[in-house]
Design an enzyme around this catalytic site. Structure first.
Site, PDB file in Angstrom:
ATOM      1  N   GLY A  47      -0.722  32.177  36.605  1.00 60.79           N
ATOM      2  CA  GLY A  47      -0.135  31.454  35.474  1.00 60.79           C
ATOM      3  C   GLY A  47      -1.233  31.225  34.467  1.00 60.79           C
ATOM      4  CB  SER A  49      -6.628  28.553  35.407  1.00 55.47           C
ATOM      5  OG  SER A  49      -7.411  28.952  34.306  1.00 55.47           O
ATOM      6  CB  CYS A  78      -4.169  35.705  38.803  1.00 52.81           C
ATOM      7  SG  CYS A  78      -4.742  36.346  37.229  1.00 52.81           S
ATOM      8  CB  ILE A 132      -1.288  39.643  34.460  1.00 48.55           C
ATOM      9  CG1 ILE A 132      -0.272  40.600  35.089  1.00 48.55           C
ATOM     10  CG2 ILE A 132      -0.773  39.111  33.112  1.00 48.55           C
ATOM     11  CD1 ILE A 132       1.040  39.947  35.510  1.00 48.55           C
ATOM     12  NE  ARG A 133      -2.814  36.208  29.594  1.00 49.19           N
ATOM     13  CZ  ARG A 133      -1.538  36.434  29.861  1.00 49.19           C
ATOM     14  NH1 ARG A 133      -1.000  37.606  29.575  1.00 49.19           N
ATOM     15  NH2 ARG A 133      -0.794  35.494  30.380  1.00 49.19           N
ATOM     16  CG  HIS A 168      -0.398  38.565  39.467  1.00 45.44           C
ATOM     17  ND1 HIS A 168       0.092  37.294  39.338  1.00 45.44           N
ATOM     18  CD2 HIS A 168      -1.324  38.706  38.500  1.00 45.44           C
ATOM     19  CE1 HIS A 168      -0.493  36.684  38.336  1.00 45.44           C
ATOM     20  NE2 HIS A 168      -1.365  37.529  37.798  1.00 45.44           N
ATOM     21  CD  GLU A 170       2.156  37.150  42.339  1.00 50.61           C
ATOM     22  OE1 GLU A 170       1.273  37.558  43.122  1.00 50.61           O
ATOM     23  OE2 GLU A 170       1.911  36.761  41.194  1.00 50.61           O
TER      24      GLU A 170
HETATM   25  N1  GLN Z   1      -6.009  34.341  32.270  1.00 46.45           N
HETATM   26  C1  GLN Z   1      -5.344  33.317  32.999  1.00 46.45           C
HETATM   27  C2  GLN Z   1      -6.238  32.074  33.134  1.00 46.45           C
HETATM   28  O1  GLN Z   1      -7.352  32.093  32.749  1.00 46.45           O
HETATM   29  C3  GLN Z   1      -4.921  33.787  34.373  1.00 46.45           C
HETATM   30  C4  GLN Z   1      -3.869  34.856  34.248  1.00 46.45           C
HETATM   31  C5  GLN Z   1      -2.955  35.000  35.424  1.00 46.45           C
HETATM   32  O2  GLN Z   1      -2.849  34.127  36.295  1.00 46.45           O
HETATM   33  N2  GLN Z   1      -2.218  36.074  35.440  1.00 46.45           N
HETATM   34  O3  GLN Z   1      -5.814  31.088  33.626  1.00 46.45           O
END
Ligand code: GLN
Length: 185
Positions: A47, A49, A78, A132-133, A168, A170
């Protein structure tokens, strides 16, 4: 049957629920200390953080999570990995320090926001992982074991009962990460 909690304040907790259930665990969505008390382990999902940390603090869950982690396994995916790390950079942000790693947020850069990549398990073999990022794990402490790597950098590590993935699991059908966590419960 063991009970896996999924922190459900923010992020993609529903996908973790499904993966954990497919591994044979009972799943509880955790938003309060009382819900946490019924769990044999806890997943912190992906998500954002910074937002998740604010919500954890707003719900007064920090001390409960620390006490929980003394006895039970915690897995962070993540954003969850960022929360479990000892050191966070880019930018610096407080964290729970359950695992002796240093992570750099959004470490793969803005231009490659997300990707599906083949990662290499230390046991041998490759599997697909969704990033994802994602953060990059820049430092791994001596007590930390690497379970998978991507482009040489650790992407799945564990220390004692706790573990993190920068990807991820999931979001794919490969259940090896969740299965490994359910075995720890
Ligand atoms: N870039 C998000 C962060 O710094 C983490 C991205 C993710 O959980 N997919 O919190």
């Amino acid at each position: 049957m063991k009970t896996a909690g999924v922190l459900a304040l923010q992020g993609d907790f529903e996908a973790h629920r499904k993966a954990l259930e497919r591994c044979g665990a009972r799943v509880v969505e955790v938003r309060t200390a009382a819900e946490l008390a019924s769990c044999d382990g806890l997943v912190l999902p992906g998500g954002e953080s910074t937002t998740m940390l604010k919500l954890i603090e707003a719900e007064n869950l920090v001390e409960w999570l620390r006490a929980f982690a003394q006895e039970k396994p915690v897995y962070g995916s993540c954003a969850g990995a960022i929360l479990l790390a000892r050191d966070v950079s880019h930018p610096v942000q407080p964290s729970l320090d359950f695992i002796d790693i240093g992570v750099e947020r959004n470490g793969y850069g803005r231009q490659i926001d997300s990707r599906i990549a083949k990662v290499t398990a230390e046991k041998g073999g490759e599997f697909e992982a969704v990033f994802i990022r994602a953060p990059i794990i820049r430092r791994v402490g001596p007590g930390v074991q690497v379970l998978a790597r991507y482009e040489g950098a650790p992407v799945w590590v564990e220390q004692g009962p706790h573990m993190v993935t920068t990807f991820h699991p999931e979001l794919t059908d490969d259940l090896r990460v969740h299965r490994h966590f359910v075995e720890k419960l």
